[in-house]
Design a protein around this motif. Structure first.
Motif, PDB file in Angstrom:
ATOM      1  N   VAL A  72       0.836  -1.211   0.000  1.00 33.64           N
ATOM      2  CA  VAL A  72       0.000   0.000   0.000  1.00 33.64           C
ATOM      3  C   VAL A  72       0.868   1.257   0.000  1.00 33.64           C
ATOM      4  O   VAL A  72       0.637   2.184  -0.781  1.00 33.64           O
ATOM      5  CB  VAL A  72      -0.959  -0.012   1.211  1.00 33.64           C
ATOM      6  CG1 VAL A  72      -1.612   1.353   1.419  1.00 33.64           C
ATOM      7  CG2 VAL A  72      -2.029  -1.081   1.016  1.00 33.64           C
ATOM      8  N   LEU A  78      -3.885   4.095  -5.239  1.00 34.38           N
ATOM      9  CA  LEU A  78      -4.684   3.191  -4.419  1.00 34.38           C
ATOM     10  C   LEU A  78      -6.155   3.264  -4.782  1.00 34.38           C
ATOM     11  O   LEU A  78      -6.690   4.341  -5.051  1.00 34.38           O
ATOM     12  CB  LEU A  78      -4.551   3.534  -2.930  1.00 34.38           C
ATOM     13  CG  LEU A  78      -3.204   3.372  -2.243  1.00 34.38           C
ATOM     14  CD1 LEU A  78      -3.315   3.861  -0.795  1.00 34.38           C
ATOM     15  CD2 LEU A  78      -2.756   1.925  -2.284  1.00 34.38           C
ATOM     16  N   VAL A  80      -9.464   2.146  -2.651  1.00 35.76           N
ATOM     17  CA  VAL A  80      -9.843   1.688  -1.313  1.00 35.76           C
ATOM     18  C   VAL A  80     -11.364   1.528  -1.263  1.00 35.76           C
ATOM     19  O   VAL A  80     -12.106   2.437  -1.620  1.00 35.76           O
ATOM     20  CB  VAL A  80      -9.355   2.652  -0.217  1.00 35.76           C
ATOM     21  CG1 VAL A  80      -7.827   2.718  -0.216  1.00 35.76           C
ATOM     22  CG2 VAL A  80      -9.917   4.048  -0.388  1.00 35.76           C
ATOM     23  N   LEU A 105       1.125   7.983   3.302  1.00 32.22           N
ATOM     24  CA  LEU A 105       0.232   8.151   2.149  1.00 32.22           C
ATOM     25  C   LEU A 105       0.189   9.595   1.644  1.00 32.22           C
ATOM     26  O   LEU A 105      -0.614   9.910   0.761  1.00 32.22           O
ATOM     27  CB  LEU A 105      -1.183   7.693   2.503  1.00 32.22           C
ATOM     28  CG  LEU A 105      -1.331   6.236   2.957  1.00 32.22           C
ATOM     29  CD1 LEU A 105      -2.800   5.894   3.153  1.00 32.22           C
ATOM     30  CD2 LEU A 105      -0.693   5.281   1.962  1.00 32.22           C
ATOM     31  N   LYS A 108      -0.254  10.623  -2.142  1.00 33.35           N
ATOM     32  CA  LYS A 108      -0.570   9.438  -2.944  1.00 33.35           C
ATOM     33  C   LYS A 108      -1.989   9.545  -3.527  1.00 33.35           C
ATOM     34  O   LYS A 108      -2.934   9.844  -2.816  1.00 33.35           O
ATOM     35  CB  LYS A 108      -0.462   8.175  -2.089  1.00 33.35           C
ATOM     36  CG  LYS A 108      -0.432   6.878  -2.930  1.00 33.35           C
ATOM     37  CD  LYS A 108      -0.243   5.663  -2.048  1.00 33.35           C
ATOM     38  CE  LYS A 108       1.073   5.683  -1.297  1.00 33.35           C
ATOM     39  NZ  LYS A 108       2.240   5.575  -2.215  1.00 33.35           N
ATOM     40  N   VAL A 110      -5.596   8.478  -4.514  1.00 35.02           N
ATOM     41  CA  VAL A 110      -6.504   7.494  -3.936  1.00 35.02           C
ATOM     42  C   VAL A 110      -7.889   7.634  -4.564  1.00 35.02           C
ATOM     43  O   VAL A 110      -8.407   8.746  -4.707  1.00 35.02           O
ATOM     44  CB  VAL A 110      -6.617   7.663  -2.401  1.00 35.02           C
ATOM     45  CG1 VAL A 110      -7.674   6.735  -1.827  1.00 35.02           C
ATOM     46  CG2 VAL A 110      -5.281   7.395  -1.728  1.00 35.02           C
ATOM     47  N   ALA A 112     -11.627   6.488  -3.696  1.00 34.90           N
ATOM     48  CA  ALA A 112     -12.408   5.986  -2.568  1.00 34.90           C
ATOM     49  C   ALA A 112     -13.740   5.428  -3.046  1.00 34.90           C
ATOM     50  O   ALA A 112     -14.414   6.016  -3.897  1.00 34.90           O
ATOM     51  CB  ALA A 112     -12.649   7.102  -1.549  1.00 34.90           C
ATOM     52  N   PHE A 133      -8.832  10.191   4.417  1.00 35.63           N
ATOM     53  CA  PHE A 133      -7.660  10.267   3.540  1.00 35.63           C
ATOM     54  C   PHE A 133      -7.169  11.701   3.372  1.00 35.63           C
ATOM     55  O   PHE A 133      -5.994  11.921   3.073  1.00 35.63           O
ATOM     56  CB  PHE A 133      -7.961   9.584   2.208  1.00 35.63           C
ATOM     57  CG  PHE A 133      -8.023   8.092   2.366  1.00 35.63           C
ATOM     58  CD1 PHE A 133      -6.864   7.341   2.382  1.00 35.63           C
ATOM     59  CD2 PHE A 133      -9.234   7.452   2.571  1.00 35.63           C
ATOM     60  CE1 PHE A 133      -6.901   5.969   2.583  1.00 35.63           C
ATOM     61  CE2 PHE A 133      -9.289   6.079   2.768  1.00 35.63           C
ATOM     62  CZ  PHE A 133      -8.117   5.339   2.781  1.00 35.63           C
ATOM     63  N   ALA A 138      -3.479  12.282   1.585  1.00 32.75           N
ATOM     64  CA  ALA A 138      -3.553  11.652   0.264  1.00 32.75           C
ATOM     65  C   ALA A 138      -4.324  12.570  -0.678  1.00 32.75           C
ATOM     66  O   ALA A 138      -5.010  13.499  -0.239  1.00 32.75           O
ATOM     67  CB  ALA A 138      -4.232  10.295   0.370  1.00 32.75           C
ATOM     68  N   VAL A 140      -7.299  12.542  -3.013  1.00 34.98           N
ATOM     69  CA  VAL A 140      -8.474  11.737  -3.331  1.00 34.98           C
ATOM     70  C   VAL A 140      -9.128  12.272  -4.602  1.00 34.98           C
ATOM     71  O   VAL A 140      -9.383  13.471  -4.720  1.00 34.98           O
ATOM     72  CB  VAL A 140      -9.487  11.747  -2.170  1.00 34.98           C
ATOM     73  CG1 VAL A 140     -10.637  10.793  -2.449  1.00 34.98           C
ATOM     74  CG2 VAL A 140      -8.807  11.371  -0.857  1.00 34.98           C
ATOM     75  N   LEU A 174      -8.231   8.606 -11.482  1.00 38.84           N
ATOM     76  CA  LEU A 174      -7.073   8.053 -10.777  1.00 38.84           C
ATOM     77  C   LEU A 174      -5.924   7.801 -11.751  1.00 38.84           C
ATOM     78  O   LEU A 174      -4.756   8.084 -11.439  1.00 38.84           O
ATOM     79  CB  LEU A 174      -7.446   6.759 -10.056  1.00 38.84           C
ATOM     80  CG  LEU A 174      -6.299   6.111  -9.251  1.00 38.84           C
ATOM     81  CD1 LEU A 174      -5.782   7.067  -8.175  1.00 38.84           C
ATOM     82  CD2 LEU A 174      -6.746   4.798  -8.623  1.00 38.84           C
TER      83      LEU A 174
END
Length: 204
Positions: A72, A78, A80, A105, A108, A110, A112, A133, A138, A140, A174
């Protein structure tokens, strides 16, 4: 490029894992269009539940949990996905991210997502998952994907896109962040570069 999907589904099979797989596939497809190669891995928290609980009380991760945490934190992006429990993310989902270093994180990308029995819980992504997050710093993506039982196979209406369209849009967001993110540097490379720099400074 490395993509990791974290699924907190408790049953096998589960709609949470199915959504994680579909989102990961969408990201891979979008990156392929951009000419980027990506490896994808799914971390099933169900299999790590005991290790997560032990880590919370001992402070030491078992090898399987350490490998999952490494996957991770080392990912370029990511996905999630959590089931909705009592109008929020599941305890297993939260506990896993509790054992990860709060700074790991930062920056990073992400995506969701969440699953639930009814559309009434769809705002869990905005009042619970996204703030979690954001706290971890992170990045998002704008589109969060919620899948209620009725969403599977539904095509949406004049007000709301269907699940397939939302998965495609979120996957594209993403993929764009991952493609634009600078490549991560292996700490071992930093050490080698420092040694070379110091060697260059030496005089005969």
């Amino acid at each position: 490029m490395r993509l990791v999907a974290v699924s907190a589904g408790l049953s096998s099979p589960s709609s949470t894992r199915l959504l994680a797989d579909r989102l990961a596939e969408s990201v891979r497809d979008e990156l392929a269009v951009r000419g980027s190669d990506v490896t994808a891995e799914v971390v099933e928290l169900r299999a790590l539940a005991g290790d997560i609980a032990n880590h919370l009380v001992t402070g030491f991760p078992a090898p399987r949990l350490a490998a999952a945490i490494g996957a991770v934190t080392g990912a370029d992006g990511l996905v999630v996905v959590t089931p909705v429990f009592t109008a929020s993310y599941s305890g297993l989902f939260k506990s896993f991210f509790d054992v990860i270093d709060p700074n790991a994180l930062a920056g990073k990308p992400v995506l969701a997502a969440a699953t639930g029995g009814t559309a009434r819980h769809s705002l869990v992504l905005e009042h619970a998952v996204r703030p979690l997050f954001a706290y971890l710093r992170a990045v998002v993506v704008p589109t969060a994907v919620y899948a209620a039982s009725a969403d599977w196979g539904a095509g949406g209406d004049e007000h709301t896109d269907g699940l397939t369209a939302r998965i495609r849009r979120a996957g594209g967001e993403l993929a764009a962040l991952m493609a634009d993110r600078p490549a991560q540097v292996d700490p071992a490379d930093d050490v080698t570069a420092l040694e070379q720099y110091l060697a260059d400074l030496r005089f005969d």
